[in-house]
Design a protein around this motif. Structure first.
Motif, PDB file in Angstrom:
ATOM      1  N   LEU A 157      -1.892   3.262   5.838  1.00  0.00           N
ATOM      2  CA  LEU A 157      -3.177   3.404   5.154  1.00  0.00           C
ATOM      3  C   LEU A 157      -4.305   2.858   6.028  1.00  0.00           C
ATOM      4  N   LEU A 158      -4.065   1.693   6.628  1.00  0.00           N
ATOM      5  CA  LEU A 158      -5.109   1.075   7.442  1.00  0.00           C
ATOM      6  C   LEU A 158      -5.453   1.962   8.639  1.00  0.00           C
TER       7      LEU A 158
ATOM      8  N   ALA B 267      -5.259   8.587  14.990  1.00  0.00           N
ATOM      9  CA  ALA B 267      -5.136   7.264  14.398  1.00  0.00           C
ATOM     10  C   ALA B 267      -3.685   6.943  14.084  1.00  0.00           C
ATOM     11  N   SER B 268      -2.929   7.944  13.633  1.00  0.00           N
ATOM     12  CA  SER B 268      -1.569   7.617  13.220  1.00  0.00           C
ATOM     13  C   SER B 268      -0.603   7.587  14.393  1.00  0.00           C
TER      14      SER B 268
ATOM     15  N   ILE C 117      -0.980  13.326   7.205  1.00  0.00           N
ATOM     16  CA  ILE C 117      -0.290  12.239   7.898  1.00  0.00           C
ATOM     17  C   ILE C 117       0.548  11.410   6.935  1.00  0.00           C
ATOM     18  N   GLY C 118       0.799  11.970   5.735  1.00  0.00           N
ATOM     19  CA  GLY C 118       1.820  11.383   4.885  1.00  0.00           C
ATOM     20  C   GLY C 118       1.355  10.351   3.878  1.00  0.00           C
TER      21      GLY C 118
ATOM     22  N   THR D  93       0.819  -1.216   0.000  1.00  0.00           N
ATOM     23  CA  THR D  93       0.000   0.000   0.000  1.00  0.00           C
ATOM     24  C   THR D  93       0.853   1.266   0.000  1.00  0.00           C
ATOM     25  N   GLU D  94       2.135   1.161   0.363  1.00  0.00           N
ATOM     26  CA  GLU D  94       2.978   2.366   0.310  1.00  0.00           C
ATOM     27  C   GLU D  94       3.083   2.905  -1.111  1.00  0.00           C
ATOM     28  N   LYS D  95       2.853   2.027  -2.097  1.00  0.00           N
ATOM     29  CA  LYS D  95       2.983   2.480  -3.489  1.00  0.00           C
ATOM     30  C   LYS D  95       1.673   3.010  -4.046  1.00  0.00           C
TER      31      LYS D  95
END
Lengths: 397, 370
Positions: B234-235, B217-218, B312-313, B156-158
């Motif tokens: 992402l989650l 959340a993060s 949050i990136g 998911t980073e991509k």
């Protein structure tokens, strides 16, 4: 009448306890509480574990520690040696500053837009509705970035500032305007202003009572305006104009002196105002349209002219519809002001949940404090709103 | 006694004066009916002249559309070459180029599922709608993440760009709708403890800004989990968004539940239906139908709010534009990037709001209070 089949209990109509709604509901609620308690306990345990393992301290003592970072804009005394408690206060004040200004401008602009949408002039109505439909459907964060990066950062540097008049300058460092300097005796002017406002309120009450008694009317608005503007002005001149302005002066590379609005505040305020005004415009339009045409006709048949019809008949009824959603827009604006952190305006979220959290690592305390601030604002405003709603609710027959 | 008897003929009606009908009449009535109106028209024309014309000029007439890099942008207008060159980055993020087809398949599937919803007479719309809410997310999950059916795994980073924006808002709506419905039912429950829990949950999330929820959340979610459990970025963002969104959804659904007349509840009880069956078979179908426009409006708000994940990136469409405009190979293209993103969002949001307005008219069965 007929013979009931024999049941083991003496009362045949009583259902077994697991079919009794009252018993069931108590069981369900107990289960809910136990599950919630277990969930909370697990989270608490994990959190304490994790924090102990990472060496994060707990408690609110960090609020007394030196923060060690500067803040771009602060309404109260603040520097690197101030405490985190003070950081919190600075952030809170900055949030309130941009919210109050935003609410002020968005209300004015929104009402104008809403009225423009109802204008009989086709061109104006179309322009207003294009504006509303365009702005409402574009994310606020994008609008903030647009004004900040594409407009304000693209302005010329201090040397080639855009000059408005003699003493107003606009450049990529912000907007410079003359700083008022209050000298001795200005207190008298403020005092005169307060006195004038008090007198205006008194005259208003007196005029109403007199109208109720005799029917004679009194030009309250003009008198009050004259008092509120005139009295302080006269006092101001009498005590020898104790006010001067310090204009910003261009030095080698930048301006010194004067007052400056930082571009972050300008972009945020501008975007918040434009965005919220589009929503307020819709609320105002719906409110005015909700007053049925019969009301206006009734006012006309009583012989009221345009002004009093609007002031006494349309606006009071429209406000009842307008004010509740308007307040929730104000709340939205206040919450949206937290987007400041994306462009570096030092609001509560940016300086406290951002920088302070990164430095201390005390996530739980800081997140809880920040959320508590917003929750307090929201809940107190919705409390006031419910009170207002009960007060103005139509008493139906 | 008729007119012809004494030789008198009524003159035929004259046509209305040309100044009160047709285009001229319309203009007189709508633009120049009073001095104030004339003034407003002049102001309006001035605004169009000062703002509209330069904007159109920048966007179309003096803009550069074709080329390879910065050197193609010479005319002083918008440099659309930039948007054209980086378009695939804006849409797919860092997703591997050889796997673009997976996203494209989903785009096509999305269109195939949405277009029938716009056509009132289309058959089996209900089943398509259910597939949209239940089946489509599963298909998307399998296709996007890969790792099964001999599809290469894409972490998911991509993920990024428009595709990530759509994923976040779609997951938000698919989970927030059932959760919000449950919360709304809980808020109207007779059991005081359940009610208190639901009210507390709803008011907590509705009272704080989304950005603080995302921060929470993060930053805090990893602290809440026991050691070893790991959520990716992402989650975590998705959990925050679903919590936040379900609170808003609950209030929308509650509005629908309150609009159902008491007789419906009593009728369901009289038929001997228990709580869940009376809700599922009688109340909710009516209540949800009433609030579909409200749900769509909430979804529009959510769709716009997904841009906040960049803080949050995560690399959503706005974040990918932000990243692209700082590319040193291009200078002063911020406005172009933002305008492109704005148009993309505008098309989605305006389309949805028009759809919800149309639906409101179509679903208005006259049961609502006027």
């Amino acid at each position: 009448m007929s013979d009931q089949p024999n049941t083991p209990t003496s009362n045949p109509s009583r259902p077994p306890p697991w079919n009794n709604p009252a018993v069931r509901s108590i069981v369900y609620q107990v289960i809910a509480v136990v599950l919630l308690g277990y969930f909370a306990w697990t989270i608490l345990n994990n959190t304490l574990d994790n924090m102990a393992r990472r060496g994060i301290r707990t408690g609110f003592s960090f609020l007394n520690n030196e923060s060690g970072f500067g803040i771009l804009l602060s309404l109260i005394e603040y520097d690197e040696s101030s405490t985190y408690g003070r950081t919190f206060l600075v952030g809170l004040l900055n949030t309130l500053l941009v919210s109050v200004l935003g609410i002020f401008f968005a209300t004015i602009f929104g009402f104008l837009l809403g009225i423009a949408r109802l204008s009989t002039n086709w061109l104006i109505a179309q322009l207003a509705s294009i504006y509303v439909e365009m702005i409402r459907n574009i994310p606020l964060l994008l609008q903030i970035f647009f004004w900040y990066t594409a407009v304000l950062q693209a302005l010329p540097g201090p040397r080639d500032s855009i000059q408005l008049g003699d003493s107003y300058f606009l450049n990529n460092r912000g907007f410079y305007f003359p700083k008022p300097i209050f000298e001795d005796g200005f207190g008298a002017v403020l005092f005169a202003l307060l006195a004038a406002i008090a007198a205006a309120i008194f005259i208003g009450r007196w005029a109403r009572r007199r109208q109720d008694r005799t029917g004679a009317r009194f030009p309250v608005f003009l008198t009050s305006l004259g008092l509120i503007v005139g009295l302080p002005l006269v006092v101001f001149l009498l005590v020898g104009a104790p006010l001067s302005f310090e204009t910003a002066v261009l030095e080698r590379f930048s301006f010194t002196g004067g007052s400056r609005v930082i571009p972050e505040l300008m972009a945020l305020l501008w975007a918040l105002t434009m965005y919220t005004a589009a929503f307020i415009a819709e609320i105002v339009r719906a409110g005015i349209e909700s007053v049925s045409h019969g009301q206006i006709e009734a006012a006309r048949s009583l012989g009221l002219r345009n002004g009093p019809t609007l002031r006494l008949i349309v606006i009071p009824q429209a406000l009842r519809v307008i004010i509740p959603p308007l307040t929730s827009q104000y709340l939205n604006l206040t919450k949206n002001s937290s987007l400041a952190t994306a462009i570096g305006y030092p609001d509560l979220v940016a300086v406290f949940m951002g920088t302070s959290l990164n430095q201390t690592g005390q996530a739980v305390e800081i997140v809880a404090m920040t959320m508590a601030v917003y929750l307090t604002i929201s809940l107190s405003i919705s409390f006031l709103m419910n009170w207002y709603n009960r007060k103005v609710a139509l008493v139906e027959r | 006694m008729s007119a012809t008897e004494n030789g008198w003929q009524p003159a035929p009606d004259l046509p209305p004066p040309s100044s009160s009908v047709g285009i001229i009449g319309w203009i007189r009535q709508n633009l120049f009916s009073s001095p104030l109106n004339i003034f407003l028209t002049v102001v309006g024309l001035y605004i169009i002249y000062k703002a509209g014309v330069p904007i159109l000029d920048w966007v179309f007439w003096s803009a550069d559309f074709s080329g390879e890099d910065q050197s193609a942008c010479t005319s002083g207008g918008a440099c659309w070459v930039f948007v054209g060159q980086r378009l695939s980055f804006f849409i797919y993020g860092f997703y591997p180029e050889s796997e673009y087809w997976r996203i494209n398949v989903l785009f096509v599937l999305l269109a195939v599922l949405i277009i029938p919803q716009m056509i009132p007479a289309f058959p089996h719309k209900k089943w398509l709608g259910w597939f949209f809410l239940v089946g489509f997310p599963i298909v998307s999950y399998v296709l996007l993440l890969g790792g099964s059916f001999s599809l290469p795994h894409v972490e998911t980073e991509k993920w990024g760009g428009l595709m990530l924006t759509l994923v976040i808002s779609f997951v938000g709506i698919v989970f927030a709708l059932p959760l919000g419905t449950l919360l709304a039912l809980g808020r109207r429950s007779d059991m005081p403890v359940i009610r208190a829990i639901c009210v507390g949950f709803i008011e907590l999330w509705r009272g704080v800004p989304l950005i603080s929820v995302l921060f929470m959340a993060s930053v805090m979610l990893p602290l809440f989990l026991s050691e070893g459990a790991h959520f990716n970025k992402l989650l975590r963002a998705l959990i925050g968004i679903v919590m936040f969104q379900s609170a808003y959804m609950a209030e929308v659904v509650r509005g629908g539940l309150q609009a159902i007349p008491k007789g419906q509840y009593e009728a369901a009880a009289a038929l001997g239906l228990g709580y869940w069956r009376s809700m599922g078979l009688v109340i909710l179908p009516q209540a949800l139908k009433l609030v579909i426009p409200g749900i769509v409006n909430t979804f529009i708000a959510l769709f716009k709010d997904t841009t906040l994940v960049l803080i949050i990136g995560l690399l959503d469409i706005l974040a990918s534009v932000q990243a692209a405009i700082t590319d040193p190979a291009w200078s002063a293209v911020a406005a172009e990037g933002y305008v492109f993103t704005a148009v993309a969002f505008w098309i989605f949001c305006f389309g949805m709001s028009r759809y919800s307005q149309g639906l409101e008219r179509r679903l208005d069965t006259g049961h609502k209070k006027r």
